[in-house]
Design an enzyme around this catalytic site. Structure first.
Site, mmCIF file in Angstrom:
data_model
loop_
_atom_site.group_PDB
_atom_site.id
_atom_site.type_symbol
_atom_site.label_atom_id
_atom_site.label_comp_id
_atom_site.label_asym_id
_atom_site.label_seq_id
_atom_site.Cartn_x
_atom_site.Cartn_y
_atom_site.Cartn_z
ATOM 1 C CG LEU A 29 2.649 9.758 -2.730
ATOM 2 C CD1 LEU A 29 1.752 10.849 -3.312
ATOM 3 C CD2 LEU A 29 2.755 8.587 -3.710
ATOM 4 C CG HIS A 30 3.166 13.841 2.564
ATOM 5 N ND1 HIS A 30 4.449 13.957 3.064
ATOM 6 C CD2 HIS A 30 2.954 14.940 1.821
ATOM 7 C CE1 HIS A 30 4.987 15.087 2.654
ATOM 8 N NE2 HIS A 30 4.106 15.718 1.883
ATOM 9 C CG ASP A 31 -2.119 11.661 3.236
ATOM 10 O OD1 ASP A 31 -2.907 12.490 2.756
ATOM 11 O OD2 ASP A 31 -1.399 11.908 4.240
#
Ligand code: RIB
Ligand code: CA
Length: 309
Positions: free
Chosen positions: A238-240
């Site tokens: 899960l990046h942002d």
């Protein structure tokens, strides 16, 4: 911590959506001045429409959305369906938004906002390719002195997701990334080095959707691709949201000052963030490169935000 004014530059994208929801859930700490859409995960018309949907879901259609660049500075747009196929657009049957994007071009609105507010009071959170920010810097370089900082999801020093070394946001527009990293502005980089420690496992999925409310009902749909990957034993990172978490809880991260340059030449390393981790090049540090995160603290922050409904 004083309330921070932020601009979210984004290419929603499921993880972008969770980042926006996290920011909006902390209205006491973050004042979201506006959202600028950029091409990346999908076309810019699609990212702008998705940004409007997320704002409608959060009951915040007062936040303005601006349409940005439809293409990278050089070359053709490569969207994320090369990575995930049509799954990158899955789960977006969120409530329709009656709002529309504002008429001003995103880069121009970024310029106007930064020039009209006191210097050092606005932070840009960049969740997609850096094209809009590069355009704004190219048109009015002095905005670099106006920015409090730039916190971005970008790059990798331990392996990429678009080729062996390049991360998607930088790969889509490495020329824009090169301009941004050359700009004299405080930069904090949330790269794959950190986000790969934020895997959406089945446990985390249950945590993220445990509170049953309108937000989590839609988030469950948005996370469908993550659910499928977790069940297949290959959980996705899960990046942002980590960009927003860095503003809200910087102490859960670790990082260091390094020099970062961008590979813009076509070839095997196109789009690489070349991080001088050992300081051997003599090039001055130009970024605070995050190296670690307390994953449990991150997910607690995100789950708490989503539970607020
Ligand atoms: O490489 C991950 C990044 O690419 C994330 O920002 C994701 O939303 C996509 O834009
Ligand atoms: Ca993104």
């Amino acid at each position: 911590m004083p309330r921070q004014s932020i601009i979210i530059d984004t290419d929603p994208g499921q993880d972008d959506a969770l980042a926006i929801l996290l920011a909006l859930a902390h209205g006491d700490a973050l004042d979201v001045l506006g959202i600028t859409a950029v091409c990346g995960n999908i076309s810019v018309s699609g990212t702008a429409a998705n940004a409007l949907k997320v704002l409608a879901l959060a009951g915040r259609e007062d936040v303005p959305v601006f349409v940005g660049s439809a293409a990278p500075l050089v070359g053709k747009l490569v969207t994320a369906d090369v990575l995930h196929g049509k799954a990158i657009t899955a789960g977006w049957d969120l409530p329709f938004s009656s709002a529309a994007p504002r008429p001003e071009f995103a880069a121009d609105w970024i310029i106007d906002t930064l020039l009209s507010r006191p210097a050092g009071t606005v932070t840009i959170c960049a969740l997609g390719p850096l094209t809009n920010i590069a355009l704004a810097l190219a048109k009015r370089p002095e905005i670099a002195d106006r920015l409090e900082g730039l916190v971005m999801m970008a790059g990798a020093s331990q392996g990429g997701n678009m080729n062996a070394v390049a991360e998607f946001n930088v790969f889509v527009d490495p020329h824009a990334a090169a301009r941004v990293f050359a700009a004299p502005v405080r930069k904090v980089v949330v790269s794959l080095d950190v986000t790969r420690k934020l895997l959406v496992t089945e446990t985390e999925l249950r945590r993220l959707t445990a509170a049953k409310n309108g937000i989590t009902a839609e988030v469950t749909k948005l996370l469908g691709l993550y659910d499928a990957c977790a069940r297949a034993g290959a959980p996705r990172a899960l990046h942002d949201p980590a960009v927003i978490a860095m503003l809200l809880a910087p102490d859960i991260f670790k990082g260091r000052e390094v020099n970062v340059e961008i590979e813009t030449a076509q070839g095997l390393t196109y789009g690489q963030t070349i991080v001088d981790v050992n300081g051997v090049t003599g090039r001055p540090a130009n970024a605070h490169w995050l190296t670690d995160v307390d994953s449990d603290a991150f997910y607690s922050l995100l789950c708490d935000a989503l539970a607020r409904g």
